[in-house]
Design a protein around this motif. Structure first.
Motif, PDB file in Angstrom:
ATOM      1  N   PHE A  67      -7.618  -5.468   4.905  1.00  0.00           N
ATOM      2  CA  PHE A  67      -6.698  -5.511   6.242  1.00  0.00           C
ATOM      3  C   PHE A  67      -7.476  -4.838   7.290  1.00  0.00           C
ATOM      4  O   PHE A  67      -7.801  -5.307   8.350  1.00  0.00           O
ATOM      5  N   THR A  68      -8.221  -3.554   6.896  1.00  0.00           N
ATOM      6  CA  THR A  68      -8.653  -2.808   7.935  1.00  0.00           C
ATOM      7  C   THR A  68     -10.032  -3.429   8.264  1.00  0.00           C
ATOM      8  O   THR A  68     -10.432  -3.573   9.704  1.00  0.00           O
ATOM      9  N   VAL A 110       3.629  -0.488   0.263  1.00  0.00           N
ATOM     10  CA  VAL A 110       2.198  -1.152   0.135  1.00  0.00           C
ATOM     11  C   VAL A 110       2.000  -1.736   1.632  1.00  0.00           C
ATOM     12  O   VAL A 110       1.256  -1.422   2.250  1.00  0.00           O
ATOM     13  N   ILE A 111       2.425  -2.904   1.694  1.00  0.00           N
ATOM     14  CA  ILE A 111       2.400  -3.820   2.915  1.00  0.00           C
ATOM     15  C   ILE A 111       2.848  -2.983   4.277  1.00  0.00           C
ATOM     16  O   ILE A 111       2.075  -2.892   5.031  1.00  0.00           O
ATOM     17  N   GLY A 112       4.120  -2.337   4.125  1.00  0.00           N
ATOM     18  CA  GLY A 112       4.602  -1.641   5.224  1.00  0.00           C
ATOM     19  C   GLY A 112       3.754  -0.328   5.712  1.00  0.00           C
ATOM     20  O   GLY A 112       3.449  -0.160   6.817  1.00  0.00           O
ATOM     21  N   ASP A 113       3.328   0.312   4.739  1.00  0.00           N
ATOM     22  CA  ASP A 113       2.692   1.472   4.950  1.00  0.00           C
ATOM     23  C   ASP A 113       1.175   1.071   5.484  1.00  0.00           C
ATOM     24  O   ASP A 113       0.522   1.808   6.387  1.00  0.00           O
ATOM     25  N   ILE A 114       0.536   0.023   4.737  1.00  0.00           N
ATOM     26  CA  ILE A 114      -0.553  -0.434   5.344  1.00  0.00           C
ATOM     27  C   ILE A 114      -0.817  -0.800   6.705  1.00  0.00           C
ATOM     28  O   ILE A 114      -1.451  -0.498   7.504  1.00  0.00           O
ATOM     29  N   SER A 115       0.479  -1.406   7.243  1.00  0.00           N
ATOM     30  CA  SER A 115       0.520  -1.990   8.436  1.00  0.00           C
ATOM     31  C   SER A 115       0.618  -1.019   9.455  1.00  0.00           C
ATOM     32  O   SER A 115       0.148  -1.024  10.420  1.00  0.00           O
ATOM     33  N   GLY A 116       1.196   0.243   8.970  1.00  0.00           N
ATOM     34  CA  GLY A 116       1.380   1.203   9.768  1.00  0.00           C
ATOM     35  C   GLY A 116       0.379   2.089  10.082  1.00  0.00           C
ATOM     36  O   GLY A 116      -0.190   2.266  11.363  1.00  0.00           O
ATOM     37  N   THR A 159      -2.942  -1.332  -3.577  1.00  0.00           N
ATOM     38  CA  THR A 159      -2.973  -0.760  -2.093  1.00  0.00           C
ATOM     39  C   THR A 159      -4.386  -0.668  -1.566  1.00  0.00           C
ATOM     40  O   THR A 159      -4.741  -0.782  -0.468  1.00  0.00           O
ATOM     41  N   PHE A 160      -5.227   0.001  -2.530  1.00  0.00           N
ATOM     42  CA  PHE A 160      -6.665   0.500  -1.941  1.00  0.00           C
ATOM     43  C   PHE A 160      -7.464  -0.899  -1.592  1.00  0.00           C
ATOM     44  O   PHE A 160      -8.087  -0.950  -0.623  1.00  0.00           O
ATOM     45  N   VAL A 161      -7.245  -1.813  -2.317  1.00  0.00           N
ATOM     46  CA  VAL A 161      -8.032  -3.136  -1.957  1.00  0.00           C
ATOM     47  C   VAL A 161      -7.562  -3.798  -0.851  1.00  0.00           C
ATOM     48  O   VAL A 161      -8.353  -4.090   0.085  1.00  0.00           O
ATOM     49  N   ASN A 215       1.760   2.660 -15.791  1.00  0.00           N
ATOM     50  CA  ASN A 215       0.897   1.505 -15.470  1.00  0.00           C
ATOM     51  C   ASN A 215       1.133   0.822 -14.102  1.00  0.00           C
ATOM     52  O   ASN A 215       0.238   0.221 -13.534  1.00  0.00           O
ATOM     53  N   TRP A 216       2.490   0.666 -13.606  1.00  0.00           N
ATOM     54  CA  TRP A 216       2.837   0.082 -12.674  1.00  0.00           C
ATOM     55  C   TRP A 216       2.207   0.941 -11.265  1.00  0.00           C
ATOM     56  O   TRP A 216       1.665   0.330 -10.339  1.00  0.00           O
ATOM     57  N   SER A 217       2.418   2.224 -11.308  1.00  0.00           N
ATOM     58  CA  SER A 217       2.059   3.172 -10.296  1.00  0.00           C
ATOM     59  C   SER A 217       0.360   3.018 -10.184  1.00  0.00           C
ATOM     60  O   SER A 217      -0.055   2.946  -8.902  1.00  0.00           O
ATOM     61  N   LEU A 218      -0.277   2.908 -11.180  1.00  0.00           N
ATOM     62  CA  LEU A 218      -1.734   2.800 -11.187  1.00  0.00           C
ATOM     63  C   LEU A 218      -2.150   1.314 -10.734  1.00  0.00           C
ATOM     64  O   LEU A 218      -2.991   1.279  -9.847  1.00  0.00           O
ATOM     65  N   GLY A 219      -1.509   0.553 -10.863  1.00  0.00           N
ATOM     66  CA  GLY A 219      -1.785  -0.954 -10.744  1.00  0.00           C
ATOM     67  C   GLY A 219      -1.537  -0.974  -9.160  1.00  0.00           C
ATOM     68  O   GLY A 219      -2.403  -1.564  -8.302  1.00  0.00           O
ATOM     69  N   ILE A 220      -0.555  -0.352  -8.651  1.00  0.00           N
ATOM     70  CA  ILE A 220       0.092  -0.617  -7.227  1.00  0.00           C
ATOM     71  C   ILE A 220      -0.989   0.164  -6.240  1.00  0.00           C
ATOM     72  O   ILE A 220      -1.309  -0.243  -5.413  1.00  0.00           O
TER      73      ILE A 220
END
Length: 200
Positions: free
Chosen positions: A26-27, A102-108, A19-21, A10-15
């Motif tokens: 951000f993009t 989430v935040i780190g990879d998205i920022s990258g 992340t997608f949203v 559940n946590w993996s699906l939620g995260i």
């Protein structure tokens, strides 16, 4: 065991959904913001994105490195933010996953996209064409600099996170405490209370 696996799924699906949203938001925001800026200001925006990634990476590492004991001492004295800090440490795996992954990879990812836009803006402003030698050289230099800043910054951030984990998480706990009291939003639930309620 089954309960633990179910919670992990559940946590993996939620995260993944979060992340997608967030990545989409951000993009869109960064691309829209960069489209009306000069390459110099765009470079500053890229730097800010990189710093955001470094900052959240530091928070994630601090959560995994911090110990509950100092916060229990603060909680006994009713210090604001201490209980929230305890909740962060108890949920260090999820907190770190959100901050680092989430935040780190998205920022990258976004910093890479933003760098490409800045390089193209610089190429056009200097009256060169996309795909020219100038564009290629600038692209390599900018990409290398962003990568170096990201890796170097995260290395410094990790060192600070491990050394000052208690102080960092306490400050985050204070922010969480303020948000929870001001807006009545529970950011991180107490793991022990959650387990007890699940058992009932």
């Amino acid at each position: 065991m089954k309960q633990h696996i179910r919670e992990s799924i559940n946590w993996s699906l939620g995260i993944a959904v979060i992340t997608f949203v967030l990545a989409a938001i951000f993009t869109i925001v960064s691309t829209f913001a960069l489209s009306g800026l000069t390459w110099a200001v765009g470079t500053l925006v890229v730097l800010i994105i990189v710093l955001i990634g470094i900052f959240f990476d530091m928070l994630g590492i601090a959560a995994t490195a911090a110990d509950e004991v100092p916060f229990h001492a603060m909680a006994s004295k009713k210090v604001n933010g201490s209980k929230s800090a305890i909740h962060i440490v108890r949920n260090a795996d999820r907190f770190a996953s959100f901050c680092n992954d989430v935040i780190g990879d998205i920022s990258g990812i976004i910093s890479g996209t933003a760098t490409a836009i800045v390089v193209l803006q610089l190429t056009v402003s200097t009256q060169h064409t996309e795909g020219s030698v100038f564009h290629y050289v600038v692209s390599v230099v900018f990409t290398s600099l962003v990568a170096a800043l990201t890796v170097g910054g995260k290395a410094i951030g990790k060192s600070m996170a491990i050394r000052f984990s208690t102080e960092i998480i306490f400050q985050v706990g204070r922010i969480f405490h303020f948000i929870e009291n001001k807006f009545k939003i529970v950011i991180i639930k107490d793991k022990k209370k959650q387990r007890n309620s699940n058992r009932k």
